[in-house]
Design a protein around this motif. Structure first.
Motif, PDB file in Angstrom:
ATOM      1  N   ILE A  44       0.837  -1.201   0.000  1.00  0.00           N
ATOM      2  CA  ILE A  44       0.000   0.000   0.000  1.00  0.00           C
ATOM      3  C   ILE A  44       0.876   1.257   0.000  1.00  0.00           C
ATOM      4  N   ALA A  45       2.037   1.159   0.668  1.00  0.00           N
ATOM      5  CA  ALA A  45       2.918   2.329   0.708  1.00  0.00           C
ATOM      6  C   ALA A  45       3.425   2.705  -0.679  1.00  0.00           C
ATOM      7  N   THR A  46       3.503   1.727  -1.570  1.00  0.00           N
ATOM      8  CA  THR A  46       3.958   2.029  -2.931  1.00  0.00           C
ATOM      9  C   THR A  46       2.852   2.601  -3.796  1.00  0.00           C
ATOM     10  N   LEU A  47       1.625   2.565  -3.326  1.00  0.00           N
ATOM     11  CA  LEU A  47       0.483   3.078  -4.094  1.00  0.00           C
ATOM     12  C   LEU A  47      -0.049   4.344  -3.424  1.00  0.00           C
ATOM     13  N   LYS A  48       0.471   5.462  -3.752  1.00  0.00           N
ATOM     14  CA  LYS A  48      -0.036   6.715  -3.212  1.00  0.00           C
ATOM     15  C   LYS A  48      -1.166   7.229  -4.089  1.00  0.00           C
ATOM     16  N   GLY A  49      -2.040   7.982  -3.518  1.00  0.00           N
ATOM     17  CA  GLY A  49      -3.212   8.454  -4.259  1.00  0.00           C
ATOM     18  C   GLY A  49      -2.863   9.298  -5.464  1.00  0.00           C
ATOM     19  N   SER A  50      -1.729  10.008  -5.422  1.00  0.00           N
ATOM     20  CA  SER A  50      -1.366  10.880  -6.544  1.00  0.00           C
ATOM     21  C   SER A  50      -0.673  10.118  -7.662  1.00  0.00           C
ATOM     22  N   TRP A  51      -0.386   8.819  -7.427  1.00  0.00           N
ATOM     23  CA  TRP A  51       0.344   8.073  -8.437  1.00  0.00           C
ATOM     24  C   TRP A  51      -0.548   7.666  -9.598  1.00  0.00           C
ATOM     25  N   ALA A  52      -1.772   7.225  -9.308  1.00  0.00           N
ATOM     26  CA  ALA A  52      -2.664   6.718 -10.345  1.00  0.00           C
ATOM     27  C   ALA A  52      -4.018   7.412 -10.218  1.00  0.00           C
ATOM     28  N   LEU A  53      -4.629   7.690 -11.351  1.00  0.00           N
ATOM     29  CA  LEU A  53      -5.933   8.351 -11.396  1.00  0.00           C
ATOM     30  C   LEU A  53      -6.942   7.403 -12.017  1.00  0.00           C
ATOM     31  N   THR A  54      -8.160   7.430 -11.478  1.00  0.00           N
ATOM     32  CA  THR A  54      -9.196   6.520 -11.943  1.00  0.00           C
ATOM     33  C   THR A  54      -9.983   7.170 -13.082  1.00  0.00           C
ATOM     34  N   ILE A  55     -10.154   6.410 -14.148  1.00  0.00           N
ATOM     35  CA  ILE A  55     -10.963   6.852 -15.293  1.00  0.00           C
ATOM     36  C   ILE A  55     -12.290   6.106 -15.222  1.00  0.00           C
ATOM     37  N   PRO A  56     -13.427   6.802 -15.271  1.00  0.00           N
ATOM     38  CA  PRO A  56     -13.688   8.191 -15.725  1.00  0.00           C
ATOM     39  C   PRO A  56     -13.820   9.208 -14.605  1.00  0.00           C
ATOM     40  N   ASP A  57     -13.197   8.975 -13.443  1.00  0.00           N
ATOM     41  CA  ASP A  57     -13.381   9.885 -12.320  1.00  0.00           C
ATOM     42  C   ASP A  57     -12.422  11.080 -12.368  1.00  0.00           C
TER      43      ASP A  57
END
Length: 694
Positions: A44-57
């Motif tokens: 989880i530490a390697t997955l920060k919220g700013s790393w990936a964006l959800t499409i179509p959000d």
């Protein structure tokens, strides 16, 4: 293959685990769970919220799709561009799921994507399909010069006009500063269509997650193969059924998990079918019967819990047919029904396994507790898989990671169960060996004692034989000498008087009668010593037997003026061989006459016991009695006979004969010499029914 004993060995008691062992197991389980939690925390530490964006959000990437009412498979890129210009593409709606099931098999769908780079530098991003199991995906990107380039994701098989696929489920997208790039995506899959995507603005971030993801699969593969090898090694070493079932379950389940997560690609370039997914379902379903058989052997339910064992056997047979049902995967419309049925069977089987473990634990078995602990990590992973919020970044991979960690931890704990089962098996075999050795030693000791007794009996029999032969030689010579003397007197002395011949004839007659009695007793005693077998019992009247025996001895009794007083009821019947009472009573009455004083009486009484099981006969004389030293060794075998009160002789086998005969007939003979003089002999016969007078 050998197995633990189906029946408990008498006196067998397995030693319980000591307290330090329980503490070590608890600490080890906690360490394993903490390792799993730390592993997930690092992921989880390697997955920060700013790393990936959800499409179509996100507004950085806008997505739309071509509705299903337009035949997708007949469109080329040029046709899709023309259709897009008419405005028929529909914006991709928000969804909590990463994909949706097809309405028909082998479906296709076109998506339109507009990537925007809001920064003032080049952006090397990754367009992520999230799911790792789509059969085929092609991304067409419009370059700055107006041309279109294509790239492929999916199984590593190149197609005509397309470059070799770089990734299974993602595409590289390069954006210039402030550029908005349009792309079209064509996804082909047998079962599902994507409804959600991820956009990784930084390639390094995506590669970090990819490396971690494959490292997780590598760790799982190492754990899976290690546990499977451990099970196979134990089976090769000990050949126990639970070890074979454990190995097959771990191997098939782990292989199915790897195929299901697309860690191994089995998509063939010439096959439109999802071979990996179907094979994964078959393998995982095929592993379940081995799990049931493993639990049966692990908990010894066949011996300890037959009712649960029958249910486990039934479920194992049912799951043997379930691997045939993934043919439902060829029909996407019935796939949800199949998954529901599979889930019902899965929950029923899980409840049955937990019941078997709980009942084993309730009976004091540690293996039931071990199995419950082994199921906790995998059960927790599956629970999180279904409960985890769907809008988290890379939620599919996170949920899969939960299941993967739980699966690996459960395999490790199951291997501990196998180790403890092996310990119990070794202890059972050791106790069996100890009990067998003890029984063998006891049997050898018993047989040695029997041989010693037989040797002693044989020694006594040889001594009795020698003594009897000596007595026979002495007693048979007397009448023979008398007959020879009489014949010589008559032959060589013509003056021999008639009255002298009469006296000699009386002596010879007495000697012959004694000789006849001697031969009769020797014949009866010899049969009892050599044959030792019971003849058929009959109901014999004791009063008649007494009178017949007294008639045979009346001449000797009259010569000594001895009278018989008896009070034997005429309805007393003994269940013995026909001639037995007469032989015994004749010998006992003969001894009483021999050692009674002239003019005395012999008293005979008889009565039935209170429980009607025996009849007791008492013969009482008023003669010289028996000395105490001779009374102790009376039945040790034929002895030296003493003379009677009128000089009668004998060979000393009468009482021994009576004793052996009455014991063979389940009776009893007791000889007593009261202080007031004389002898009292008590004989007990088994009771027989009254004869039928009809």
């Amino acid at each position: 293959m050998s197995s633990p004993p189906d029946r408990p060995v008498e006196g067998m008691k397995l030693s319980p685990l000591p307290t330090p062992a329980w503490m070590s197991i608890a600490i080890l389980v906690c360490i394993i769970l903490m390792v799993g939690a730390c592993f997930y925390g690092l992921s989880i530490a390697t997955l920060k919220g700013s790393w990936a964006l959800t499409i179509p959000d996100t507004d950085i990437v806008r997505a739309a799709y071509l509705p299903d009412e337009f035949p997708q498979v007949t469109h080329t890129l040029e046709e899709v561009i023309v259709l897009d210009s008419t405005g028929i593409f529909v914006p991709l709606p928000p969804s909590k799921k990463a994909d949706q099931l097809n309405q028909k098999a082998h479906n296709q769908r076109w998506f339109r994507l507009d990537f925007t780079n809001p920064t003032d530098r080049f952006q090397h991003g990754v367009f992520d399909l999230i799911r790792r199991v789509y059969d085929d995906a092609v991304l067409y990107q419009r370059e700055t010069d107006g041309t279109w380039t294509s790239s492929k994701a999916g199984p590593p098989w190149p197609q005509q006009g397309l470059e070799y696929p770089l990734r299974w489920h993602a595409f590289n997208v390069t954006l210039m500063p402030g550029e908005t790039k349009r792309a079209y995506l064509l996804v082909t899959d047998y079962h599902r269509m994507p409804s959600k995507f991820l956009w990784w603005p930084m390639l390094d971030h995506y590669l970090s997650w990819e490396r971690f993801f494959y490292a997780a699969f590598a760790c799982y593969s190492f754990t899976w193969l290690t546990v499977a090898a451990h099970g196979y090694f134990r089976f090769a070493l000990h050949r126990q059924p639970e070890q074979w079932h454990f190995f097959m379950f771990v191997f098939l389940h782990g292989l199915g998990t790897m195929l299901g997560r697309n860690a191994l690609s089995l998509h063939l370039p010439f096959s439109p079918l999802p071979i990996a997914e179907i094979l994964a379902g078959v393998l995982i379903c095929a592993s379940v019967p081995f799990l049931f058989q493993f639990i049966r052997a692990l908990l010894s339910t066949k011996r300890t819990d037959p009712s649960i064992d029958r249910l486990l056997q039934l479920n194992a047979k049912i799951w043997m047919f379930i691997p045939l049902t993934p043919v439902a995967g060829f029909f996407p419309t019935i796939l949800p029904i199949f998954m529901f049925i599979l889930g019902v069977f899965g929950w029923l089987g899980f409840f049955l396994l937990m019941t078997a473990a709980a009942r084993n634990w309730r009976r004091g078995g540690a293996l039931g507790l071990f199995f419950v602990l082994a199921c906790v990590p995998y059960g927790a992973g599956l629970s999180v898989y279904h409960i985890l919020e769907h809008d988290s970044v890379a939620w599919v991979d996170q949920r899969c990671l939960f299941v993967l960690i739980g699966n690996a931890l459960s395999l490790i704990l199951l291997s501990f169960c196998l180790i403890y089962r092996s310990r119990l098996t070794r202890e059972e075999h050791y106790l069996l060996h100890i009990n067998y050795s003890t029984d063998l030693e006891a049997d050898v000791l018993r047989r040695t004692q029997e041989l010693q007794q037989l040797s002693e009996q044989l020694k006594n029999a040889v001594q009795d034989r020698d003594r009897v032969l000596a007595i026979i030689g002495h007693d048979l010579r007397g009448p023979a000498i008398s007959l020879d003397s009489l014949a010589r007197l008559i032959k060589y002395d013509p003056t021999f008087q008639q009255n002298e011949i009469t006296d000699w004839a009386a002596k010879v007659s007495q000697a012959c009668r004694l000789q006849l009695d001697l031969l009769t007793n020797l014949l009866t005693w010899g049969r009892s010593q050599l044959e030792r077998q019971q003849t058929k019992n009959k109901s014999v009247n004791l009063s008649s037997s007494l009178l017949l025996a007294w008639n045979d001895l009346r001449e000797n009794a009259d010569r000594k003026r001895i009278t018989l007083n008896h009070s034997i009821p005429t309805d007393l019947h003994a269940k013995v061989p026909h001639s037995l009472p007469q032989v015994i009573l004749r010998n006992l009455l003969g001894n009483a006459i021999k050692y009674s004083h002239p003019g005395s009486t012999i008293d005979v009484t008889a009565w039935r016991s209170d429980d009607d099981q025996t009849i007791t006969v008492t013969i009482r004389d008023h003669g010289v009695g028996i000395p105490p030293d001779r009374l102790k060794a009376l039945f040790a075998g034929p002895g030296t006979s003493t003379e009677g009160t009128s000089g009668e002789s004998g060979i000393g086998v009468g009482l021994t004969l009576c004793h052996d005969l009455i014991r063979a007939a389940d009776g009893q003979l007791i000889v007593e010499s009261p202080e007031e003089g004389g002898t009292r002999v008590t004989v007990t016969f088994p009771t027989g029914p009254l004869p039928d007078k009809s």
